[in-house]
Design a protein around this motif. Structure first.
Motif, short mmCIF file in Angstrom:
data_model
loop_
_atom_site.label_atom_id
_atom_site.label_comp_id
_atom_site.label_asym_id
_atom_site.label_seq_id
_atom_site.Cartn_x
_atom_site.Cartn_y
_atom_site.Cartn_z
N VAL A 168 -12.61 6.96 4.98
CA VAL A 168 -13.01 5.58 5.21
C VAL A 168 -12.90 5.28 6.70
O VAL A 168 -12.04 5.85 7.38
CB VAL A 168 -12.16 4.59 4.39
CG1 VAL A 168 -12.41 4.73 2.91
CG2 VAL A 168 -10.68 4.73 4.69
N VAL A 218 -8.54 -3.03 4.41
CA VAL A 218 -7.89 -2.28 3.33
C VAL A 218 -8.26 -2.91 1.99
O VAL A 218 -8.09 -4.11 1.79
CB VAL A 218 -6.36 -2.28 3.51
CG1 VAL A 218 -5.68 -1.58 2.35
CG2 VAL A 218 -5.99 -1.61 4.82
N SER A 269 -7.70 -0.74 -0.98
CA SER A 269 -7.07 0.13 -1.97
C SER A 269 -5.56 0.08 -1.81
O SER A 269 -5.05 0.00 -0.69
CB SER A 269 -7.56 1.56 -1.78
OG SER A 269 -6.91 2.42 -2.69
N SER A 270 -4.84 0.14 -2.92
CA SER A 270 -3.38 0.11 -2.85
C SER A 270 -2.78 1.50 -2.72
O SER A 270 -1.57 1.64 -2.58
CB SER A 270 -2.81 -0.59 -4.08
OG SER A 270 -3.16 0.13 -5.25
N GLU A 271 -3.61 2.54 -2.76
CA GLU A 271 -3.14 3.92 -2.59
C GLU A 271 -4.13 4.66 -1.70
O GLU A 271 -5.34 4.57 -1.89
CB GLU A 271 -3.05 4.64 -3.93
CG GLU A 271 -1.99 4.07 -4.84
CD GLU A 271 -1.83 4.86 -6.12
OE1 GLU A 271 -2.34 6.00 -6.19
OE2 GLU A 271 -1.20 4.34 -7.04
N LEU A 272 -3.58 5.38 -0.73
CA LEU A 272 -4.44 6.16 0.15
C LEU A 272 -3.68 7.36 0.68
O LEU A 272 -2.45 7.42 0.61
CB LEU A 272 -4.99 5.31 1.28
CG LEU A 272 -3.99 4.61 2.21
CD1 LEU A 272 -3.66 5.46 3.39
CD2 LEU A 272 -4.59 3.28 2.66
N LYS A 273 -4.44 8.30 1.22
CA LYS A 273 -3.86 9.49 1.84
C LYS A 273 -4.24 9.51 3.30
O LYS A 273 -5.35 9.12 3.66
CB LYS A 273 -4.39 10.78 1.18
CG LYS A 273 -3.90 10.96 -0.23
CD LYS A 273 -4.36 12.29 -0.80
CE LYS A 273 -3.82 12.43 -2.22
NZ LYS A 273 -4.12 13.76 -2.76
N VAL A 316 0.85 -1.18 0.00
CA VAL A 316 0.00 0.00 0.00
C VAL A 316 0.89 1.24 0.00
O VAL A 316 1.83 1.34 0.80
CB VAL A 316 -0.93 0.02 1.23
CG1 VAL A 316 -1.79 1.27 1.25
CG2 VAL A 316 -1.79 -1.22 1.27
N VAL A 339 -9.55 7.58 0.77
CA VAL A 339 -9.39 6.75 -0.43
C VAL A 339 -10.19 7.41 -1.53
O VAL A 339 -11.40 7.64 -1.37
CB VAL A 339 -9.87 5.30 -0.19
CG1 VAL A 339 -9.81 4.50 -1.47
CG2 VAL A 339 -9.04 4.63 0.89
N ASP A 340 -9.53 7.76 -2.60
CA ASP A 340 -10.17 8.50 -3.70
C ASP A 340 -10.86 9.77 -3.21
O ASP A 340 -11.94 10.13 -3.67
CB ASP A 340 -11.16 7.61 -4.45
CG ASP A 340 -10.48 6.44 -5.14
OD1 ASP A 340 -9.32 6.61 -5.61
OD2 ASP A 340 -11.08 5.36 -5.22
N TYR A 394 -7.48 -0.14 7.91
CA TYR A 394 -6.86 1.16 7.69
C TYR A 394 -6.16 1.65 8.96
O TYR A 394 -5.15 2.34 8.89
CB TYR A 394 -7.89 2.17 7.18
CG TYR A 394 -8.30 1.86 5.77
CD1 TYR A 394 -7.44 2.09 4.71
CD2 TYR A 394 -9.55 1.30 5.48
CE1 TYR A 394 -7.80 1.78 3.40
CE2 TYR A 394 -9.92 1.00 4.18
CZ TYR A 394 -9.04 1.24 3.15
OH TYR A 394 -9.40 0.93 1.85
#
Length: 66
Positions: free
Chosen positions: A46, A52, A54-58, A3, A41-42, A23
């Motif tokens: 969340v 988890v 998604s492979s990308e998150l902020k 991730v 996420v996007d 998360y």
């Protein structure tokens, strides 16, 4: 699962999340507390106890000392 975690305004790191990882686990892996951040996420928040997907998150820090 690998991730990519972007801590907004600070750094981007790669962390490994095991099966069933949440998360909150990702947040702890970047040395933060789930109580002081929001995970996006996007662009949408969340729940920290959600697995988890998604492979990308902020990660957005809500409290920052200084």
């Amino acid at each position: 699962m690998q991730v990519t975690v972007e801590v907004v305004g600070e750094e981007t790191r790669e962390v490994e999340v095991g099966d069933g990882g949440t998360y909150a686990d990702v947040v702890r892996a970047v040395d933060l507390s789930p109580h002081e951040v929001s995970v996006l996420v996007d662009g949408a928040p969340v729940p920290e106890d959600q697995p988890v997907e998604s492979s990308e998150l902020k990660v957005l820090r809500l409290i920052k000392g200084g």
